[in-house]
Scaffold this motif. Sequence first.
Motif, mmCIF file in Angstrom:
data_model
loop_
_atom_site.group_PDB
_atom_site.id
_atom_site.type_symbol
_atom_site.label_atom_id
_atom_site.label_comp_id
_atom_site.label_asym_id
_atom_site.label_seq_id
_atom_site.Cartn_x
_atom_site.Cartn_y
_atom_site.Cartn_z
ATOM 1 N N TYR A 39 19.137 76.749 88.196
ATOM 2 C CA TYR A 39 17.746 76.944 87.759
ATOM 3 C C TYR A 39 16.778 77.350 88.866
ATOM 4 C CZ TYR A 39 19.079 74.584 83.432
ATOM 5 O OH TYR A 39 19.665 74.234 82.252
ATOM 6 N N GLY A 40 17.208 77.314 90.117
ATOM 7 C CA GLY A 40 16.272 77.547 91.225
ATOM 8 C C GLY A 40 15.509 78.852 91.040
ATOM 9 N N ALA A 53 8.972 79.096 85.716
ATOM 10 C CA ALA A 53 8.331 78.434 86.855
ATOM 11 C C ALA A 53 7.746 79.477 87.818
ATOM 12 C CB ALA A 53 9.346 77.545 87.576
ATOM 13 N N CYS A 54 8.445 80.592 87.999
ATOM 14 C CA CYS A 54 7.922 81.641 88.885
ATOM 15 C C CYS A 54 6.642 82.262 88.322
ATOM 16 C CB CYS A 54 8.978 82.728 89.102
ATOM 17 S SG CYS A 54 10.284 82.211 90.228
ATOM 18 N N LEU A 59 14.271 79.799 96.548
ATOM 19 C CA LEU A 59 13.589 78.926 95.579
ATOM 20 C C LEU A 59 14.542 77.902 94.970
ATOM 21 C CD1 LEU A 59 11.389 81.586 93.707
ATOM 22 C CD2 LEU A 59 10.902 80.334 95.820
ATOM 23 N N PHE A 60 13.987 76.714 94.723
ATOM 24 C CA PHE A 60 14.758 75.588 94.188
ATOM 25 C C PHE A 60 13.915 74.876 93.132
ATOM 26 C CE2 PHE A 60 15.934 76.606 98.546
ATOM 27 C CZ PHE A 60 17.282 76.896 98.369
ATOM 28 N N ASN A 61 14.400 73.706 92.676
ATOM 29 C CA ASN A 61 13.734 73.032 91.554
ATOM 30 C C ASN A 61 12.794 71.911 91.952
ATOM 31 O OD1 ASN A 61 15.267 74.358 89.315
ATOM 32 N ND2 ASN A 61 16.946 73.467 90.487
ATOM 33 N N PRO A 111 8.291 72.842 87.444
ATOM 34 C CA PRO A 111 9.161 72.475 88.561
ATOM 35 C C PRO A 111 9.616 73.690 89.352
ATOM 36 C CG PRO A 111 10.292 72.155 86.454
ATOM 37 C CD PRO A 111 8.915 72.640 86.132
ATOM 38 N N LEU A 112 9.173 73.759 90.589
ATOM 39 C CA LEU A 112 9.564 74.847 91.488
ATOM 40 C C LEU A 112 9.399 74.339 92.909
ATOM 41 C CD1 LEU A 112 10.384 77.919 91.437
ATOM 42 C CD2 LEU A 112 8.011 78.412 92.005
ATOM 43 N N ALA A 113 10.262 74.788 93.803
ATOM 44 C CA ALA A 113 10.188 74.397 95.210
ATOM 45 C C ALA A 113 10.733 75.547 96.036
ATOM 46 C CB ALA A 113 11.015 73.134 95.447
#
Length: 464
Positions: free
Chosen positions: A321-322, A327-328, A124-126, A298-300
């Motif tokens: 922050y990922g 965000a999760c 996971l990333f931002n 924000p999540l990727a």
Amino acid sequence: MTQTSVPQERKLVTAIPGPRSEELLARRNAAVAQGVSIGLPVFVTAAGGGIVVDVDGNQLIDLGSGIAVVNVGNANPAVAAAVAAQAAAFTHTCFMVTPYEGYVAVCEALNRLTPGDFEKRSALFNSGAEAVENAVKIARAYTKRQAVVVFDHGYHGRTNLTMALTAKNMPYKHSFGPFAPEVYRLPMSYPYRDEDAGLDASGPAAAARALSVLDKQVGAQNVAALIIEPIQGEGGFIEPAPGFLAAIAEYCTANGIVFVADEIQTGFGRTGDLFASEHEGIVPDLVTTAKGIAGGMPLAAVTGRAEIMDAAHAGGLGGTYGGNPVACAAALAAIEEIESRDLAGRARQIGEIMLPALHGLAKRHSFVGNVRGRGAMLAVELVEPGTSAPAAQLAGAVNKACHQRGLVTLSCGTYGNVLRFLPPLVIGEELLKEALDLIADAFDEVAKSLPAAEAAPSPRPDTD
Ligand code: PLZ
């Protein structure tokens, strides 16, 4: 369908933008870097379902979803509650320092939902750009090759590597080089323009053209990853001809190239499937996601085959922050909403409602060159009347006429001549139909401004 406290009604009480937005715009001009531009300068105070409320009390119909982000609706109550609960419990530890369950649960959900029934892993990333960068890192570590192959009209982000991957100079790349090396670009399947250019527009023929460039200019054995949006977003909602993606994916498999589907804009129900790759049964090696994953937080992510994902050494991937816990939590709530309310099915219904009306515009106006898209990712490409020459100015004029009517609409496209529609998947049918009527009015208004011989709209068909 819509659960929100925001009234689901369009209401205009001032000009667009109104006086309070104008005041904020003046403050913005003095305080915010000019490089960050604004499409529709109304300042927002609330949003939900299919409505965005501004500081002047205007209520606009949302046909943008914050660029395909709030698929589950803005401030979706389930997402907002999950965010509040997580923020009250803890906001951050850094997963790489002391982990938490939410991160693992999001990865489990992505591994389950993305195409392919093999063993998968996720990281996971931002932001979307960060996910694409990491897909390249992972593919290079796995293949021990360097080249990355992308397509004309492709968009993958604004960081240095992803600027290199992005096709369009203005506004994304201009004056910002030098760019990352070992990036190669292939021609895309763009049925409308391929046909216009007298090419064989079929998917297999377009794939053969692209792969011949790859063979001649790069060499398959040098390619770590091929990255493609299954429907291109910023480049103009370009849907490749059937068979194009399959031929490209097959070539990647045959040549040990990691096939990366960038589903950052197309993912999470937007196109009527959970992921756009599914439409033709494409199974990517890696999938990048962001935007619709977390209802606006924000999540990727990068998700894919375990043996590829695990090729990066321990400590090789990460970031402060990922996979942030808030965000999760938002992602888990958003994914639950998408699945339990079948929002992909809802996207298909939106397409069924909108497409006939958009085709009606094409029948009526000689400056509509092409109507395309799937589900709730739809676009109209504008051209100089009766030709196929891109008409960016007309697209800008229609976009503005939509804004004046209280619609949040966006343009896109390599030539800046495409109007795109990305409503939240929870938008009510009445609002959607009202928006379509207003879009038709906006097209009529712009048609009237054209020289008489060119404008001559045919009568409105019933579908309008
Ligand atoms: N890949 C397919 O659509 C983001 C960009 C808006 P980030 N698209 C919206 C703008 O003008 O900056 C996008 C995308 C695809 C990657 C990205 C990048 O995602 O979250 O904006 O970094």
